[in-house]
Write a protein that holds these residues in place. Structure first.
Motif, PDB file in Angstrom:
ATOM      1  N   HIS A  53      -2.761  10.031  -3.979  1.00  0.00           N
ATOM      2  CA  HIS A  53      -3.413  10.057  -2.669  1.00  0.00           C
ATOM      3  C   HIS A  53      -4.399   8.900  -2.530  1.00  0.00           C
ATOM      4  O   HIS A  53      -4.564   8.344  -1.442  1.00  0.00           O
ATOM      5  N   GLN A  54      -5.053   8.554  -3.633  1.00  0.00           N
ATOM      6  CA  GLN A  54      -5.996   7.442  -3.595  1.00  0.00           C
ATOM      7  C   GLN A  54      -5.275   6.133  -3.279  1.00  0.00           C
ATOM      8  O   GLN A  54      -5.767   5.315  -2.501  1.00  0.00           O
ATOM      9  N   HIS A  55      -4.099   5.954  -3.877  1.00  0.00           N
ATOM     10  CA  HIS A  55      -3.311   4.749  -3.610  1.00  0.00           C
ATOM     11  C   HIS A  55      -2.974   4.652  -2.123  1.00  0.00           C
ATOM     12  O   HIS A  55      -3.099   3.586  -1.510  1.00  0.00           O
ATOM     13  N   ASP A  56      -2.561   5.773  -1.524  1.00  0.00           N
ATOM     14  CA  ASP A  56      -2.237   5.785  -0.094  1.00  0.00           C
ATOM     15  C   ASP A  56      -3.479   5.503   0.748  1.00  0.00           C
ATOM     16  O   ASP A  56      -3.411   4.809   1.768  1.00  0.00           O
ATOM     17  N   LEU A  57      -4.617   6.042   0.314  1.00  0.00           N
ATOM     18  CA  LEU A  57      -5.863   5.828   1.046  1.00  0.00           C
ATOM     19  C   LEU A  57      -6.234   4.352   1.051  1.00  0.00           C
ATOM     20  O   LEU A  57      -6.533   3.775   2.102  1.00  0.00           O
ATOM     21  N   PHE A  58      -6.212   3.719  -0.109  1.00  0.00           N
ATOM     22  CA  PHE A  58      -6.589   2.312  -0.189  1.00  0.00           C
ATOM     23  C   PHE A  58      -5.615   1.435   0.590  1.00  0.00           C
ATOM     24  O   PHE A  58      -6.010   0.428   1.183  1.00  0.00           O
ATOM     25  N   ALA A  59      -4.334   1.819   0.583  1.00  0.00           N
ATOM     26  CA  ALA A  59      -3.349   1.060   1.359  1.00  0.00           C
ATOM     27  C   ALA A  59      -3.646   1.170   2.852  1.00  0.00           C
ATOM     28  O   ALA A  59      -3.525   0.190   3.600  1.00  0.00           O
ATOM     29  N   SER A  60      -4.058   2.359   3.300  1.00  0.00           N
ATOM     30  CA  SER A  60      -4.367   2.534   4.722  1.00  0.00           C
ATOM     31  C   SER A  60      -5.622   1.766   5.114  1.00  0.00           C
ATOM     32  O   SER A  60      -5.743   1.291   6.251  1.00  0.00           O
ATOM     33  N   LEU A  61      -6.561   1.614   4.182  1.00  0.00           N
ATOM     34  CA  LEU A  61      -7.786   0.877   4.483  1.00  0.00           C
ATOM     35  C   LEU A  61      -7.515  -0.609   4.688  1.00  0.00           C
ATOM     36  O   LEU A  61      -8.346  -1.322   5.254  1.00  0.00           O
ATOM     37  N   HIS A  62      -6.347  -1.057   4.229  1.00  0.00           N
ATOM     38  CA  HIS A  62      -5.977  -2.459   4.434  1.00  0.00           C
ATOM     39  C   HIS A  62      -5.930  -2.797   5.927  1.00  0.00           C
ATOM     40  O   HIS A  62      -6.133  -3.951   6.325  1.00  0.00           O
ATOM     41  N   ASN A  63      -5.681  -1.786   6.768  1.00  0.00           N
ATOM     42  CA  ASN A  63      -5.621  -2.020   8.215  1.00  0.00           C
ATOM     43  C   ASN A  63      -6.957  -2.515   8.769  1.00  0.00           C
ATOM     44  O   ASN A  63      -6.992  -3.169   9.817  1.00  0.00           O
ATOM     45  N   THR A  64      -8.044  -2.195   8.077  1.00  0.00           N
ATOM     46  CA  THR A  64      -9.358  -2.657   8.538  1.00  0.00           C
ATOM     47  C   THR A  64      -9.818  -3.908   7.800  1.00  0.00           C
ATOM     48  O   THR A  64     -10.809  -4.518   8.189  1.00  0.00           O
ATOM     49  N   SER A  65      -9.117  -4.285   6.724  1.00  0.00           N
ATOM     50  CA  SER A  65      -9.561  -5.422   5.918  1.00  0.00           C
ATOM     51  C   SER A  65      -9.485  -6.730   6.690  1.00  0.00           C
ATOM     52  O   SER A  65     -10.390  -7.567   6.611  1.00  0.00           O
ATOM     53  N   TYR A  66      -8.393  -6.920   7.447  1.00  0.00           N
ATOM     54  CA  TYR A  66      -8.235  -8.193   8.155  1.00  0.00           C
ATOM     55  C   TYR A  66      -9.310  -8.396   9.215  1.00  0.00           C
ATOM     56  O   TYR A  66      -9.991  -9.425   9.216  1.00  0.00           O
ATOM     57  N   PRO A  67      -9.508  -7.428  10.140  1.00  0.00           N
ATOM     58  CA  PRO A  67     -10.568  -7.655  11.140  1.00  0.00           C
ATOM     59  C   PRO A  67     -11.953  -7.741  10.522  1.00  0.00           C
ATOM     60  O   PRO A  67     -12.810  -8.478  11.015  1.00  0.00           O
ATOM     61  N   LYS A  68     -12.179  -7.018   9.417  1.00  0.00           N
ATOM     62  CA  LYS A  68     -13.490  -7.094   8.778  1.00  0.00           C
ATOM     63  C   LYS A  68     -13.716  -8.453   8.134  1.00  0.00           C
ATOM     64  O   LYS A  68     -14.842  -8.937   8.067  1.00  0.00           O
ATOM     65  N   GLY A  69     -12.659  -9.070   7.636  1.00  0.00           N
ATOM     66  CA  GLY A  69     -12.793 -10.401   7.066  1.00  0.00           C
ATOM     67  C   GLY A  69     -12.822 -11.482   8.125  1.00  0.00           C
ATOM     68  O   GLY A  69     -13.501 -12.499   7.979  1.00  0.00           O
ATOM     69  N   LYS A 103      -5.727  -4.689  -1.772  1.00  0.00           N
ATOM     70  CA  LYS A 103      -4.349  -4.722  -1.290  1.00  0.00           C
ATOM     71  C   LYS A 103      -4.041  -5.979  -0.485  1.00  0.00           C
ATOM     72  O   LYS A 103      -3.021  -6.049   0.189  1.00  0.00           O
ATOM     73  N   SER A 104      -4.911  -6.983  -0.550  1.00  0.00           N
ATOM     74  CA  SER A 104      -4.706  -8.195   0.237  1.00  0.00           C
ATOM     75  C   SER A 104      -5.246  -9.400  -0.515  1.00  0.00           C
ATOM     76  O   SER A 104      -6.298  -9.317  -1.161  1.00  0.00           O
TER      77      SER A 104
END
Length: 215
Positions: free
Chosen positions: A44-60, A91-92
């Motif tokens: 579940h943690q792996h899936d969670l971190f993968a989903s957080l990738h959706n916010t990584s680009y705009p945050k960067g 994840k990026s």
């Protein structure tokens, strides 16, 4: 200081890499919340971190548009971490924040992020009312609903979130200053070694000392 919403479950989790206070000689370490979970939770943690990738680009992208120099420094330091230190959560290859703090139904008193780099990016999620984002130095408060992303120079400006009702999760992306300092120190050392290999350091050496060394 953290305060909890007594009507809901609450807690603070840290995911990624940081420096343990008082143990900087150990170098960057994976947080216990990232590394020390059971096999059942790991999936579940792996899936969670993968989903957080959706916010990584705009945050960067956001700090890159206003302070590209700082963003690039953080990105280089994050990507220079050992693969074993970032495989679980990064994840990026453009990730520039080495640490995420997840605040579940907690709020903080007015504070500055004295141990972190210049920029912090903040995103609230959940089902809640109120909870405006406040910058005390500017005497301003801003609507801060679920799904919003805010960037702040958290090391400069006193900030906090007003109380809310409901259930609220806040994801704060940042980097410990000590993590970057170690990267910069290692990077500078590698440049010195490289300079010795190419003869650049010899050119910078005083002629008298160079002549004496060669005699």
């Amino acid at each position: 200081m953290f305060y909890s919403n007594s009507e809901s479950r609450y807690g603070v989790f840290h995911w990624g890499v940081w420096m343990q206070r008082g143990h900087e000689s150990m170098g960057p370490v994976i947080t216990a919340d990232t590394n020390k979970v059971g096999a059942q939770l790991r999936i579940h943690q792996h899936d969670l971190f993968a989903s957080l990738h959706n916010t990584s680009y705009p945050k960067g992208f956001s700090p890159g548009a206003t302070d590209k120099t700082e963003r690039d420094k953080m990105q280089k330091a994050t990507q220079a971490l050992h693969d074993g230190d970032k495989d679980l959560w990064c994840k990026s290859d453009t990730e520039c924040f080495a640490l995420r703090a997840c605040l579940v139904n907690v709020w903080t008193e007015p504070h500055v992020d004295c141990s972190d780099m210049e920029w912090a990016m903040i995103s609230p999620f959940g089902n809640f009312d109120n909870g405006e984002f406040c910058i005390a130095d500017l005497e301003r408060r801003f609507t801060f609903q679920e799904g919003y992303i805010a960037g702040i120079r958290g090391k400069r400006f006193v900030h906090f979130t007003r109380k809310w009702s409901g259930s609220r999760i806040c994801l704060v992306s940042t980097m410990h200053s000590a993590v970057f300092r170690q990267y910069a120190k290692r990077h500078d050392s590698e440049e010195v070694v490289s300079a010795h290999g190419t003869g650049e350091s010899e050119e910078a050496e005083p002629p008298q000392k160079r002549a004496k060394r060669r005699s």
